[in-house]
Write a protein that holds these residues in place. Sequence first.
Motif, mmCIF file in Angstrom:
data_model
loop_
_atom_site.group_PDB
_atom_site.id
_atom_site.type_symbol
_atom_site.label_atom_id
_atom_site.label_comp_id
_atom_site.label_asym_id
_atom_site.label_seq_id
_atom_site.Cartn_x
_atom_site.Cartn_y
_atom_site.Cartn_z
ATOM 1 N N ARG A 118 0.829 -1.092 -0.082
ATOM 2 C CA ARG A 118 -0.021 -0.085 0.087
ATOM 3 C C ARG A 118 0.820 1.400 0.085
ATOM 4 O O ARG A 118 0.418 2.203 -0.681
ATOM 5 C CB ARG A 118 -1.033 -0.089 1.156
ATOM 6 N N GLU A 119 2.027 1.189 0.692
ATOM 7 C CA GLU A 119 2.921 2.270 0.748
ATOM 8 C C GLU A 119 3.415 2.636 -0.747
ATOM 9 O O GLU A 119 3.635 3.681 -1.066
ATOM 10 C CB GLU A 119 4.022 2.148 1.720
ATOM 11 N N LEU A 120 3.846 1.550 -1.266
ATOM 12 C CA LEU A 120 4.394 1.509 -2.577
ATOM 13 C C LEU A 120 3.500 2.034 -3.794
ATOM 14 O O LEU A 120 3.637 2.694 -4.496
ATOM 15 C CB LEU A 120 4.957 0.304 -2.971
ATOM 16 N N ALA A 121 2.094 1.659 -3.331
ATOM 17 C CA ALA A 121 0.982 1.942 -4.301
ATOM 18 C C ALA A 121 0.886 3.532 -4.123
ATOM 19 O O ALA A 121 0.668 4.247 -5.347
ATOM 20 C CB ALA A 121 -0.219 1.381 -4.052
ATOM 21 N N ARG A 122 0.909 4.060 -2.874
ATOM 22 C CA ARG A 122 0.814 5.476 -2.945
ATOM 23 C C ARG A 122 1.845 6.372 -3.611
ATOM 24 O O ARG A 122 1.543 7.350 -4.251
ATOM 25 C CB ARG A 122 0.878 5.939 -1.358
ATOM 26 N N GLN A 123 3.127 5.976 -3.605
ATOM 27 C CA GLN A 123 4.012 6.454 -4.293
ATOM 28 C C GLN A 123 4.012 6.462 -5.924
ATOM 29 O O GLN A 123 4.147 7.303 -6.358
ATOM 30 C CB GLN A 123 5.538 6.014 -4.069
ATOM 31 N N ASP A 132 -1.074 16.620 -10.009
ATOM 32 C CA ASP A 132 -1.823 17.743 -9.675
ATOM 33 C C ASP A 132 -2.821 17.247 -8.473
ATOM 34 O O ASP A 132 -3.952 18.034 -8.308
ATOM 35 C CB ASP A 132 -2.490 18.270 -10.753
ATOM 36 N N THR A 133 -2.785 16.227 -7.910
ATOM 37 C CA THR A 133 -3.646 15.854 -6.819
ATOM 38 C C THR A 133 -3.003 15.138 -5.711
ATOM 39 O O THR A 133 -1.640 14.647 -5.727
ATOM 40 C CB THR A 133 -4.764 15.011 -7.323
ATOM 41 N N GLN A 134 -3.763 14.554 -4.767
ATOM 42 C CA GLN A 134 -3.246 13.881 -3.607
ATOM 43 C C GLN A 134 -3.863 12.020 -3.694
ATOM 44 O O GLN A 134 -4.830 12.127 -4.656
ATOM 45 C CB GLN A 134 -3.820 14.202 -2.259
ATOM 46 N N ALA A 135 -2.939 11.372 -3.355
ATOM 47 C CA ALA A 135 -3.244 9.848 -3.484
ATOM 48 C C ALA A 135 -4.287 9.480 -2.850
ATOM 49 O O ALA A 135 -5.252 8.761 -3.498
ATOM 50 C CB ALA A 135 -1.966 9.049 -3.011
ATOM 51 N N ASP A 136 -4.737 10.150 -1.752
ATOM 52 C CA ASP A 136 -6.145 9.656 -1.121
ATOM 53 C C ASP A 136 -7.281 10.036 -1.998
ATOM 54 O O ASP A 136 -8.311 9.535 -1.787
ATOM 55 C CB ASP A 136 -6.443 10.420 0.111
ATOM 56 N N SER A 137 -7.273 10.909 -2.895
ATOM 57 C CA SER A 137 -8.382 11.172 -3.820
ATOM 58 C C SER A 137 -8.527 10.485 -5.057
ATOM 59 O O SER A 137 -9.230 10.647 -5.860
ATOM 60 C CB SER A 137 -8.521 12.609 -4.249
ATOM 61 N N ARG A 138 -7.550 9.517 -5.140
ATOM 62 C CA ARG A 138 -7.311 8.612 -6.242
ATOM 63 C C ARG A 138 -7.617 6.932 -5.850
ATOM 64 O O ARG A 138 -6.554 6.316 -6.137
ATOM 65 C CB ARG A 138 -6.256 8.775 -7.052
ATOM 66 N N PRO A 139 -8.581 6.769 -5.046
ATOM 67 C CA PRO A 139 -8.511 5.391 -4.517
ATOM 68 C C PRO A 139 -8.753 4.038 -5.616
ATOM 69 O O PRO A 139 -7.839 3.061 -5.113
ATOM 70 C CB PRO A 139 -9.745 5.341 -3.660
ATOM 71 N N THR A 140 -9.350 4.319 -6.429
ATOM 72 C CA THR A 140 -9.294 3.505 -7.496
ATOM 73 C C THR A 140 -7.660 3.127 -8.254
ATOM 74 O O THR A 140 -7.442 2.143 -8.322
ATOM 75 C CB THR A 140 -10.060 3.906 -8.665
ATOM 76 N N GLU A 141 -6.958 4.335 -8.489
ATOM 77 C CA GLU A 141 -5.888 4.078 -9.023
ATOM 78 C C GLU A 141 -4.819 3.452 -7.924
ATOM 79 O O GLU A 141 -3.774 2.687 -7.914
ATOM 80 C CB GLU A 141 -5.174 5.373 -9.330
ATOM 81 N N LEU A 142 -5.024 3.858 -6.652
ATOM 82 C CA LEU A 142 -4.304 3.248 -5.489
ATOM 83 C C LEU A 142 -4.527 1.563 -5.420
ATOM 84 O O LEU A 142 -3.830 0.910 -5.276
ATOM 85 C CB LEU A 142 -4.724 3.791 -4.082
ATOM 86 N N ALA A 143 -5.990 1.257 -5.580
ATOM 87 C CA ALA A 143 -6.266 -0.208 -5.657
ATOM 88 C C ALA A 143 -5.415 -0.814 -6.879
ATOM 89 O O ALA A 143 -5.069 -2.134 -6.584
ATOM 90 C CB ALA A 143 -7.913 -0.249 -5.907
#
Length: 233
Positions: free
Chosen positions: A68-73, A81-92
Amino acid sequence: MQIVAQLGLIFRATVLNQLSAKVQLARCHYSPARFTAALTGINNREVQLAARFNGGRLSLDQLQRKARELARQDVLLYEIDTQADSRPTELASAFHRVLVRTHLHTDRPVDPAVKQQLKGLLAPDHVRNQARLMLADAFWAGHLSEPLELRRQVMKQAHNEAIAAQGSQADRDLVEHSAVQEILSFITAQQPDGIEALRMPLQRTLQSLQLPSERPDHPDHPDHPDHPDHPRG
């Protein structure tokens, strides 16, 4: 001060080899070389995770946390132009890629049962539910409070589920349409106690994503006065 901050990032990225610093440097002071360095750093960390897990130096829970930490990076590198928390689908999706890579490089785990558990994490149903849960968590945490942001994420997740489905294009289109409503229902069901303020953007998104035939205010809906089957028609 900006120069000092940039020098600090460069030091942490090049001398201390901190992945987060490499990604931040590529985001804030972009150059092709810095982007490549950050991307290479992410790929190297994925290989290292697989090796550590394969060697029995990481538990499955530890692997998921680090994935998960690596996915955030990964998301931060591409979503400038955005924060990772606002892109949960991309994080998943990024999280799933790390687990896939680990699974492909895990030939002889210390405990064969652990490999089986990892395989279970990659089962289609689990991948879908995990992505939906990450989307719901992000929404109720306030990271998708704007209806347009929520709509984009819901549509992207539905599209990902359609791509993963087997069958013809027509079958996948049906899956995508059904998934939109299922995802919104899933998000609604995950509402924590005491949170009501976010129900309005959720309802607006639900209304905006309904097909014309599902909307009572549309002439194609049976409850609309202009529909041929309406009692007053």
